[in-house]
Design an enzyme around this catalytic site. Structure first.
Site, mmCIF file in Angstrom:
data_model
loop_
_atom_site.group_PDB
_atom_site.id
_atom_site.type_symbol
_atom_site.label_atom_id
_atom_site.label_comp_id
_atom_site.label_asym_id
_atom_site.label_seq_id
_atom_site.Cartn_x
_atom_site.Cartn_y
_atom_site.Cartn_z
ATOM 1 N N HIS A 88 1.104 -9.206 4.703
ATOM 2 C CA HIS A 88 -0.059 -8.320 4.565
ATOM 3 C C HIS A 88 -0.490 -8.343 3.091
ATOM 4 O O HIS A 88 -0.451 -7.334 2.404
ATOM 5 C CB HIS A 88 0.275 -6.904 5.050
ATOM 6 C CG HIS A 88 -0.926 -6.049 5.359
ATOM 7 N ND1 HIS A 88 -1.099 -5.398 6.575
ATOM 8 C CD2 HIS A 88 -2.005 -5.722 4.618
ATOM 9 C CE1 HIS A 88 -2.239 -4.714 6.553
ATOM 10 N NE2 HIS A 88 -2.801 -4.884 5.368
ATOM 11 N N ARG A 132 3.703 0.063 13.134
ATOM 12 C CA ARG A 132 3.399 -1.240 12.541
ATOM 13 C C ARG A 132 3.527 -1.123 11.022
ATOM 14 O O ARG A 132 2.846 -0.295 10.408
ATOM 15 C CB ARG A 132 1.972 -1.664 12.919
ATOM 16 C CG ARG A 132 1.560 -2.939 12.235
ATOM 17 C CD ARG A 132 0.130 -3.402 12.522
ATOM 18 N NE ARG A 132 -0.107 -4.535 11.640
ATOM 19 C CZ ARG A 132 -1.247 -4.823 11.039
ATOM 20 N NH1 ARG A 132 -2.324 -4.094 11.251
ATOM 21 N NH2 ARG A 132 -1.330 -5.842 10.214
ATOM 22 N N ASP A 188 2.367 0.653 -8.026
ATOM 23 C CA ASP A 188 3.702 0.735 -8.629
ATOM 24 C C ASP A 188 4.568 1.800 -7.948
ATOM 25 O O ASP A 188 5.766 1.597 -7.751
ATOM 26 C CB ASP A 188 3.616 1.075 -10.127
ATOM 27 C CG ASP A 188 3.115 -0.113 -10.951
ATOM 28 O OD1 ASP A 188 2.805 -1.163 -10.355
ATOM 29 O OD2 ASP A 188 3.030 0.030 -12.185
ATOM 30 N N GLU A 209 -5.417 -2.298 14.196
ATOM 31 C CA GLU A 209 -5.960 -1.361 13.200
ATOM 32 C C GLU A 209 -7.312 -0.868 13.665
ATOM 33 O O GLU A 209 -8.112 -1.635 14.196
ATOM 34 C CB GLU A 209 -6.187 -2.029 11.825
ATOM 35 C CG GLU A 209 -4.961 -2.234 10.996
ATOM 36 C CD GLU A 209 -5.264 -2.842 9.625
ATOM 37 O OE1 GLU A 209 -6.360 -2.637 9.078
ATOM 38 O OE2 GLU A 209 -4.371 -3.542 9.116
ATOM 39 N N GLN A 245 0.798 -1.223 0.000
ATOM 40 C CA GLN A 245 0.000 0.000 0.000
ATOM 41 C C GLN A 245 0.834 1.279 0.000
ATOM 42 O O GLN A 245 0.336 2.335 -0.379
ATOM 43 C CB GLN A 245 -0.962 0.002 1.192
ATOM 44 C CG GLN A 245 -2.033 -1.072 1.071
ATOM 45 C CD GLN A 245 -2.982 -1.101 2.254
ATOM 46 O OE1 GLN A 245 -2.692 -1.726 3.268
ATOM 47 N NE2 GLN A 245 -4.115 -0.421 2.145
ATOM 48 N N ASN A 260 -1.842 -10.666 8.514
ATOM 49 C CA ASN A 260 -2.877 -9.660 8.661
ATOM 50 C C ASN A 260 -4.204 -10.220 8.164
ATOM 51 O O ASN A 260 -4.336 -10.567 6.999
ATOM 52 C CB ASN A 260 -2.532 -8.408 7.843
ATOM 53 C CG ASN A 260 -3.607 -7.333 7.988
ATOM 54 O OD1 ASN A 260 -3.824 -6.823 9.084
ATOM 55 N ND2 ASN A 260 -4.304 -7.023 6.910
ATOM 56 N N GLU A 261 -5.159 -10.342 9.058
ATOM 57 C CA GLU A 261 -6.548 -10.620 8.701
ATOM 58 C C GLU A 261 -6.793 -11.885 7.881
ATOM 59 O O GLU A 261 -6.999 -11.832 6.666
ATOM 60 C CB GLU A 261 -7.141 -9.423 7.957
ATOM 61 C CG GLU A 261 -7.058 -8.140 8.751
ATOM 62 C CD GLU A 261 -7.767 -6.973 8.090
ATOM 63 O OE1 GLU A 261 -7.958 -7.007 6.871
ATOM 64 O OE2 GLU A 261 -8.131 -6.041 8.809
ATOM 65 N N HIS A 299 -1.722 -5.079 -12.774
ATOM 66 C CA HIS A 299 -1.188 -4.895 -14.124
ATOM 67 C C HIS A 299 -2.040 -5.617 -15.171
ATOM 68 O O HIS A 299 -2.179 -5.161 -16.298
ATOM 69 C CB HIS A 299 0.266 -5.395 -14.211
ATOM 70 C CG HIS A 299 1.199 -4.572 -13.366
ATOM 71 N ND1 HIS A 299 2.425 -5.027 -12.941
ATOM 72 C CD2 HIS A 299 1.077 -3.311 -12.875
ATOM 73 C CE1 HIS A 299 3.013 -4.090 -12.209
ATOM 74 N NE2 HIS A 299 2.217 -3.050 -12.159
ATOM 75 N N TYR A 352 -13.263 -2.092 12.233
ATOM 76 C CA TYR A 352 -13.727 -0.936 11.444
ATOM 77 C C TYR A 352 -15.194 -0.609 11.606
ATOM 78 O O TYR A 352 -15.565 0.540 11.783
ATOM 79 C CB TYR A 352 -13.411 -1.149 9.949
ATOM 80 C CG TYR A 352 -11.946 -0.993 9.656
ATOM 81 C CD1 TYR A 352 -11.404 0.249 9.357
ATOM 82 C CD2 TYR A 352 -11.074 -2.079 9.744
ATOM 83 C CE1 TYR A 352 -10.043 0.403 9.127
ATOM 84 C CE2 TYR A 352 -9.716 -1.932 9.521
ATOM 85 C CZ TYR A 352 -9.211 -0.692 9.213
ATOM 86 O OH TYR A 352 -7.866 -0.537 9.007
ATOM 87 N N ASN A 408 -8.155 -6.049 14.510
ATOM 88 C CA ASN A 408 -8.457 -4.941 13.598
ATOM 89 C C ASN A 408 -9.962 -4.737 13.604
ATOM 90 O O ASN A 408 -10.715 -5.701 13.475
ATOM 91 C CB ASN A 408 -8.034 -5.284 12.161
ATOM 92 C CG ASN A 408 -6.534 -5.415 12.003
ATOM 93 O OD1 ASN A 408 -5.772 -5.240 12.956
ATOM 94 N ND2 ASN A 408 -6.105 -5.728 10.788
HETATM 95 C C1 GBH Z 1 -7.904 -3.542 6.547
HETATM 96 O O1 GBH Z 1 -8.832 -4.447 6.023
HETATM 97 C C2 GBH Z 1 -6.567 -3.828 5.920
HETATM 98 O O2 GBH Z 1 -5.733 -4.536 6.797
HETATM 99 C C3 GBH Z 1 -5.862 -2.618 5.415
HETATM 100 O O3 GBH Z 1 -4.821 -3.009 4.576
HETATM 101 C C4 GBH Z 1 -6.858 -1.719 4.733
HETATM 102 O O4 GBH Z 1 -6.225 -0.625 4.132
HETATM 103 C C5 GBH Z 1 -7.843 -1.254 5.774
HETATM 104 O O5 GBH Z 1 -8.488 -2.329 6.382
HETATM 105 C C6 GBH Z 1 -8.949 -0.357 5.245
HETATM 106 O O6 GBH Z 1 -9.805 -1.041 4.416
HETATM 107 O O7 GBH Z 1 -16.923 -1.659 5.171
HETATM 108 O O8 GBH Z 1 -17.988 -0.215 3.553
HETATM 109 O O9 GBH Z 1 -17.070 0.744 5.559
HETATM 110 C C7 GBH Z 1 -10.091 -4.477 6.664
HETATM 111 C C8 GBH Z 1 -11.204 -4.521 5.647
HETATM 112 C C9 GBH Z 1 -12.527 -3.324 4.150
HETATM 113 C C10 GBH Z 1 -12.412 -2.627 6.437
HETATM 114 C C11 GBH Z 1 -13.128 -1.997 3.779
HETATM 115 C C12 GBH Z 1 -13.002 -1.327 6.072
HETATM 116 C C13 GBH Z 1 -14.347 -0.118 4.621
HETATM 117 C C14 GBH Z 1 -15.465 -0.123 3.673
HETATM 118 N N1 GBH Z 1 -11.653 -3.191 5.313
HETATM 119 N N2 GBH Z 1 -13.851 -1.451 4.929
HETATM 120 S S1 GBH Z 1 -16.976 -0.325 4.571
#
Ligand code: GBH
Length: 478
Positions: free
Chosen positions: A129, A84, A59, A381, A26, A173-174, A46, A316, A314
């Site tokens: 990752h 991290r 890239d 995360e 990333q 990771n995950e 690609h 979200y 992690n």
């Molecule tokens: C992590 O994946 C990854 O480890 C990391 O590389 C990535 O950049 C980060 O999350 C952010 O995505 O669910 O509609 O709100 C966790 C999976 C998928 C969680 C996208 C957050 C956001 C879109 N992620 N999701 S939504």
């Protein structure tokens, strides 16, 4: 209620740690420089640019391969305890196979580790990752049991070269995203789309490879380096849509993360009963003679059990879940669950605050504590996307509220949360979403070949949280 200002109720415990995270594909760029080999994300972006929202790739990304010194300045500026980041496997072994170490790759990570040490920033290193060597993918990637041996040799090399300066290792990771989205679904490279089969094979080998790396570290390196080694598991919160949906919601939790947590963190080991049962039943209805979920032998169950020094978590989002008996006989992970779920905010997609569900985070932490014998939890995360505002009030609101929920989990629910990692240090290549979705607390200008980094309001906010060890009102920091 007004979230412009937070009551300062709690302070973070003295030994609580703060950090930010990134991952190699990333941010690094330099995709074919200094001997690096091709990985699945190079190959995928690609060959199938249309699979990425804005047809971009990694890239160049943030060009951290050349700009790591500046990145470490940002970390210093924030005052983090740890950073991290992940290793790019094909920088170290260009083909993926564990021979012919590429010393330019080793040097790159040596420079980062030395500079972190010079700045008193603890290194937390993720071994994998998602940027799998493409040659290994051609052999089936994680579905090939031989992956375990290749991965273990890669881990050994990392421990050998970097172990003296790495305090925290993360093996994977995950597992959920790695297996369900890359092998089952078509969201992440290489998008195999063999749901209900390839995802379970992947998870099975991933757990064994994780355990192998853990045991290797434990027997050979721990006494010398005194580091810790764990896995990062992504866990969204699933809230029952109705009171009678509790069993369905818990089933979704078990299928999303119980499936990878239970073998490692429960006292009995192995996959959760409900997962084994539902997959077996569905497999038989679909005409399979045996369950599509592979079985561990009793030795393997014991080998995997207890192989994580803490739980990397992690988080979200929060989803709502409901029971849904599917009559479809199409083989799919989603049919196995017999439940449906949706983002709790999906009917309010554009509203910033609707995506902020701090109570879901707190409930998740309590669930983990109660389900897995009260482990130490290292939040590896947590973060929030927007579309690029420098004055990112939505992100500040997210971090403020999630950190408060975390403090409540510590002080009211007695959950052992030992650290917190903000995803992510700077805007970067967000996988299938390209550069449109931004999670960074630093802004990166991707149209400038120099890739300058600029602090967003949230960077000041996080800096203040770390400095004051409490959630400070953003009115006072912006
Ligand atoms: C992590 O994946 C990854 O480890 C990391 O590389 C990535 O950049 C980060 O999350 C952010 O995505 O669910 O509609 O709100 C966790 C999976 C998928 C969680 C996208 C957050 C956001 C879109 N992620 N999701 S939504």
């Amino acid at each position: 209620f007004d979230r412009g200002c937070w009551a300062i109720n709690y302070t973070f415990p003295d030994n609580f740690l703060f950090g930010t995270a990134t991952s190699s594909y990333q941010i690094e760029g330099a995709w074919n420089e200094s001997g690096k080999g091709e990985n699945t994300w190079d190959w995928y972006t690609h060959n199938y640019p249309e699979r990425i929202l804005d047809r971009t790739n990694g890239d160049i990304a943030c060009d951290s391969y050349h700009k790591y010194e500046e990145d470490i300045k940002l970390l210093k500026e924030l005052g983090v305890d740890f950073y991290r980041f992940s290793l790019s496997w094909t920088r170290i072994f260009p083909s993926g196979f564990p021979n012919n170490v590429n010393y330019e790759g080793i040097n790159y990570y040596n420079k980062i580790l030395n500079l972190l040490a010079a700045n008193n920033i603890t290194a937390m290193v993720t071994l994998f990752h998602w940027d799998l060597p493409q040659r290994l993918m051609e052999l089936g990637g994680l579905t090939n049991p031989r992956f375990i041996a290749f991965y273990t040799e890669y881990a050994r090399t990392a421990f050998e070269f970097f172990g003296d300066r790495v305090k925290y290792w993360l093996t994977f990771n995950e597992p959920f995203q790695t297996c369900m989205f890359s092998y089952g679904d078509t969201r992440l490279a290489p998008a195999l789309g063999m749901s209900g089969i390839a995802d379970y094979l992947c998870g099975h080998n991933l757990l064994k490879a994780h355990a192998a790396a853990y045991h290797l570290y434990n027997t050979t390196y721990r006494s010398k380096y005194e580091g810790k080694i764990a896995i990062s598991i992504s866990a969204e919160w699933f809230e029952p849509n109705n009171t009678y949906d509790e069993a369905a919601a818990d089933r979704v939790r078990q299928f999303w993360y119980g499936i990878h947590m239970h073998p490692i963190f429960s006292s009995e080991g192995d996959y959760p009963e409900v997962v084994k049962e539902y997959i077996a039943t569905q497999s038989s209805l679909e005409g399979y003679k045996r369950s599509r979920l592979p079985q561990f032998t009793p030795d393997e169950i014991n080998y995997i059990k207890g192989t994580s020094d803490f739980m990397g978590l992690n988080h979200y989002n929060t989803y709502l879940a409901t029971n849904a008996s599917s009559t479809s006989l199409e083989t799919s992970y989603y049919n196995d669950i017999q439940a449906s779920y949706w983002l709790s905010s999906s009917n309010m997609e554009d509203s910033d605050t609707a995506r902020i569900v701090p109570w879901g985070f707190r409930k998740l932490l309590v669930w983990v504590k109660n389900t897995f014998n009260d482990p130490e939890i290292f939040v590896t995360e947590n973060g929030y996307y927007d579309f690029g505002d420098i004055d990112d009030r939505g992100r500040i609101s997210f971090y403020g509220q999630y950190l408060e929920a975390l403090l409540e989990a510590i002080y009211i629910d007695n959950v052992k949360v030992i650290a917190y990692t903000a995803w992510t240090l700077m805007d970067n290549f967000e996988w299938n979403l390209g550069y449109e979705y931004k999670y960074g607390i630093y802004y990166v200008n991707f149209t400038d070949p120099d890739r300058p980094r600029i602090p967003k309001s949230s960077a000041y906010f996080i800096k203040n949280v770390i400095g004051n060890r409490t959630v400070v009102s953003y009115d006072r920091v912006v």
